[in-house]
Design a protein around this motif. Structure first.
Motif, PDB file in Angstrom:
ATOM      1  N   MET A   1       0.893  -1.346   0.055  1.00  0.00           N
ATOM      2  CA  MET A   1       0.005  -0.028   0.094  1.00  0.00           C
ATOM      3  C   MET A   1       0.962   1.405  -0.063  1.00  0.00           C
ATOM      4  N   THR A   2       1.887   1.259   0.642  1.00  0.00           N
ATOM      5  CA  THR A   2       2.865   2.303   0.494  1.00  0.00           C
ATOM      6  C   THR A   2       3.598   2.633  -0.599  1.00  0.00           C
ATOM      7  N   LYS A   3       3.866   1.591  -1.388  1.00  0.00           N
ATOM      8  CA  LYS A   3       4.500   1.786  -2.583  1.00  0.00           C
ATOM      9  C   LYS A   3       3.518   2.316  -3.584  1.00  0.00           C
ATOM     10  N   ILE A   4       2.119   1.909  -3.682  1.00  0.00           N
ATOM     11  CA  ILE A   4       1.143   2.205  -4.562  1.00  0.00           C
ATOM     12  C   ILE A   4       0.960   3.723  -4.263  1.00  0.00           C
ATOM     13  N   PHE A   5       0.987   4.225  -2.918  1.00  0.00           N
ATOM     14  CA  PHE A   5       0.838   5.584  -2.659  1.00  0.00           C
ATOM     15  C   PHE A   5       1.980   6.446  -3.416  1.00  0.00           C
ATOM     16  N   GLU A   6       3.106   5.774  -3.067  1.00  0.00           N
ATOM     17  CA  GLU A   6       4.477   6.452  -3.536  1.00  0.00           C
ATOM     18  C   GLU A   6       4.538   6.660  -5.121  1.00  0.00           C
ATOM     19  N   LEU A   7       4.021   5.696  -5.683  1.00  0.00           N
ATOM     20  CA  LEU A   7       4.041   5.622  -7.224  1.00  0.00           C
ATOM     21  C   LEU A   7       3.010   6.437  -7.555  1.00  0.00           C
ATOM     22  N   SER A   8       1.909   6.841  -6.806  1.00  0.00           N
ATOM     23  CA  SER A   8       0.708   7.637  -7.356  1.00  0.00           C
ATOM     24  C   SER A   8       1.276   9.218  -7.090  1.00  0.00           C
ATOM     25  N   GLN A   9       2.143   9.437  -6.572  1.00  0.00           N
ATOM     26  CA  GLN A   9       2.660  10.969  -6.380  1.00  0.00           C
ATOM     27  C   GLN A   9       3.552  11.071  -7.442  1.00  0.00           C
ATOM     28  N   LEU A  10       2.784  11.574  -8.672  1.00  0.00           N
ATOM     29  CA  LEU A  10       3.706  11.560  -9.966  1.00  0.00           C
ATOM     30  C   LEU A  10       4.799  12.675  -9.838  1.00  0.00           C
ATOM     31  N   ARG A  11       4.288  13.685  -9.041  1.00  0.00           N
ATOM     32  CA  ARG A  11       5.258  14.955  -9.166  1.00  0.00           C
ATOM     33  C   ARG A  11       6.250  14.960  -8.169  1.00  0.00           C
ATOM     34  N   ALA A  12       6.102  14.076  -7.223  1.00  0.00           N
ATOM     35  CA  ALA A  12       7.047  13.956  -5.976  1.00  0.00           C
ATOM     36  C   ALA A  12       8.266  13.411  -6.431  1.00  0.00           C
ATOM     37  N   ALA A  13       9.311  13.898  -5.686  1.00  0.00           N
ATOM     38  CA  ALA A  13      10.820  13.583  -5.931  1.00  0.00           C
ATOM     39  C   ALA A  13      10.858  12.359  -5.326  1.00  0.00           C
ATOM     40  N   HIS A  14      11.399  11.066  -6.065  1.00  0.00           N
ATOM     41  CA  HIS A  14      11.587   9.887  -5.600  1.00  0.00           C
ATOM     42  C   HIS A  14      13.046   9.672  -5.079  1.00  0.00           C
ATOM     43  N   SER A  15      13.443   9.172  -4.063  1.00  0.00           N
ATOM     44  CA  SER A  15      14.825   9.250  -3.552  1.00  0.00           C
ATOM     45  C   SER A  15      15.004   8.226  -2.317  1.00  0.00           C
ATOM     46  N   GLU A  16      16.023   7.156  -2.445  1.00  0.00           N
ATOM     47  CA  GLU A  16      15.848   6.241  -1.438  1.00  0.00           C
ATOM     48  C   GLU A  16      16.859   6.849  -0.370  1.00  0.00           C
ATOM     49  N   VAL A  17      17.169   8.165  -0.381  1.00  0.00           N
ATOM     50  CA  VAL A  17      17.939   8.743   0.736  1.00  0.00           C
ATOM     51  C   VAL A  17      17.006   9.213   1.452  1.00  0.00           C
ATOM     52  N   ALA A  18      17.088   9.346   2.830  1.00  0.00           N
ATOM     53  CA  ALA A  18      15.892  10.047   3.736  1.00  0.00           C
ATOM     54  C   ALA A  18      16.530  11.487   3.626  1.00  0.00           C
ATOM     55  N   SER A  19      15.542  12.420   3.675  1.00  0.00           N
ATOM     56  CA  SER A  19      15.881  13.753   3.854  1.00  0.00           C
ATOM     57  C   SER A  19      15.771  14.171   5.205  1.00  0.00           C
ATOM     58  N   ASP A  20      15.969  15.489   5.413  1.00  0.00           N
ATOM     59  CA  ASP A  20      15.936  16.322   6.834  1.00  0.00           C
ATOM     60  C   ASP A  20      14.720  15.819   7.533  1.00  0.00           C
ATOM     61  N   ARG A  21      13.745  16.006   6.512  1.00  0.00           N
ATOM     62  CA  ARG A  21      12.246  16.080   7.069  1.00  0.00           C
ATOM     63  C   ARG A  21      11.991  14.580   7.563  1.00  0.00           C
ATOM     64  N   ASP A  22      12.414  13.453   6.633  1.00  0.00           N
ATOM     65  CA  ASP A  22      12.300  12.361   7.130  1.00  0.00           C
ATOM     66  C   ASP A  22      12.879  11.916   8.307  1.00  0.00           C
ATOM     67  N   ASN A  23      14.022  12.356   8.574  1.00  0.00           N
ATOM     68  CA  ASN A  23      14.513  11.925   9.768  1.00  0.00           C
ATOM     69  C   ASN A  23      14.032  12.816  10.947  1.00  0.00           C
ATOM     70  N   ARG A  24      13.506  13.840  10.772  1.00  0.00           N
ATOM     71  CA  ARG A  24      12.956  14.772  11.842  1.00  0.00           C
ATOM     72  C   ARG A  24      11.574  13.796  12.063  1.00  0.00           C
ATOM     73  N   TYR A  25      10.618  13.521  11.159  1.00  0.00           N
ATOM     74  CA  TYR A  25       9.456  12.961  11.600  1.00  0.00           C
ATOM     75  C   TYR A  25       9.899  11.753  12.188  1.00  0.00           C
ATOM     76  N   ASN A  26      10.908  10.908  11.785  1.00  0.00           N
ATOM     77  CA  ASN A  26      11.252   9.565  12.364  1.00  0.00           C
ATOM     78  C   ASN A  26      11.692   9.753  13.847  1.00  0.00           C
ATOM     79  N   GLY A  27      12.148  10.797  13.958  1.00  0.00           N
ATOM     80  CA  GLY A  27      12.355  11.452  15.516  1.00  0.00           C
ATOM     81  C   GLY A  27      11.381  11.533  16.438  1.00  0.00           C
ATOM     82  N   TYR A  28      10.500  12.317  15.780  1.00  0.00           N
ATOM     83  CA  TYR A  28       9.183  12.546  16.667  1.00  0.00           C
ATOM     84  C   TYR A  28       8.579  11.242  16.799  1.00  0.00           C
TER      85      TYR A  28
END
Length: 334
Positions: free
Chosen positions: A1-28
């Protein structure tokens, strides 16, 4: 389900590297999960402590409970600190762009500290546990113990008393004779067997040591008496032993405030079931019980026996009303 959601976001930048935002959310989220596990722990203590067993009803039960309490306190204390540090560090040292993690090979002092402390604590608990276990498992003939055999078979229990001489007669599964009501395989030629008493309800005199001998007819069972903090495996082909001294009668434990409250709660539920016409809704009365604590077959859940702890006088009066094995055999021959 997560992969389907990611693929549906056509305009989103895809990267296997976590961003500062990803890391901040993980910390929270780590902090949120820490609050969740502590919250549900506090809730469980508040909500379900009332379902625990009452005080132990055997002489050794207090030592057993105290050892378990200390073990739980130590485990809970260490778990609270380590989980808090784990989640805090996961937030504080979260990944950031341009920030490289420090490679820290080892530290002999830290290694020594976090190794020696658990070694000392665990060694203390193990030595204390062995000492307690040795005392609990001291099965002997001192203090004129009552001798009782608990015989397990799928899916019921039978108790056998030694009769007037308090000596159990010889027995073997090869001697079982259902037609002669010799369901435990007692040796009919053994004079000690003739006065043995076989019952389906276990009676014990309060304040008197009881030496239990366990046998199994078919598979591995486990005689579990939770109120007395007693358990012993029943192994086919061998006799195992355990002993304890009951300290609280059935009538006394029923007056325990925790037990009174538990009976009240359960009977309130049963009254509601009875009002709606549901089965198994008769009023419940608190009793000591013997359970099987090994999964021994399809009716394992129902393999139990009622235990009654009473005064020595009441126990003797009850024994006088029981038929001996010799009398049972004699009546079969008539």
């Amino acid at each position: 389900m997560t992969k389907i959601f990611e693929l549906s976001q056509l305009r989103a930048a895809h990267s296997e590297v976590a961003s500062d935002r990803d890391n901040r959310y993980n910390g929270y989220m780590m902090f949120a999960f820490l609050i969740f596990i502590y919250g549900i722990t506090i809730f469980s203590f508040w909500k379900y402590s009332k379902t625990l067993l009452p005080e132990a009803s055997s002489a050794h039960g207090g030592d057993y409970d105290y050892l378990m309490l200390i073990s739980f306190v130590i485990i809970f204390f260490v778990q609270t600190i380590t989980q808090a540090l784990l989640h805090y560090f996961a937030y504080k040292y979260r990944g950031e762009d341009g920030k490289k993690a420090l490679f820290y090979a080892d530290n002999d002092r830290l290694e020594f500290i976090w190794t020696i402390i658990p070694v000392i604590v665990l060694a203390g608990l193990i030595l204390w546990g062995l000492y307690t276990w040795t005392n609990i498992m001291d099965v002997n003939e001192e203090d004129d113990p009552l001798i009782v055999e608990l015989y397990a078979q799928q899916f019921n229990w039978t108790a056998r008393y030694g009769g007037d001489d308090n000596v159990l007669g010889g027995a073997n599964v090869r001697m079982i004779d259902i037609d002669r009501a010799n369901v435990l395989g007692l040796d009919e030629a053994d004079p000690n067997a003739s006065d043995d008493v076989l019952v389906k309800e276990l009676h014990l005199p309060v304040g008197r040591k009881v030496n239990f001998k366990f046998r199994s007819q078919d598979v591995l069972h486990s005689a579990y008496m939770p109120h007395f903090r007693a358990q012993m495996n029943c192994v086919p082909g061998m006799i195992t032993e355990f002993s304890f001294t009951p300290t609280i009668t059935t009538e006394e434990i029923r007056l325990n405030p925790d037990v009174v409250e538990k009976v009240k709660r359960i009977n309130k539920i049963r009254a509601e079931r009875a009002a709606s016409g549901e089965p198994n809704s008769d009023p419940w009365e608190y009793d000591y019980i013997l359970l099987c604590n090994k999964i021994c077959g399809k009716s394992h859940y129902n393999m139990q026996m009622k235990i009654i702890v009473e005064t020595e006088e009441e126990f003797n009066e009850w024994m006088k009303t029981q038929q001996t094995f010799g009398q049972t055999i004699a009546s079969m021959g008539q």
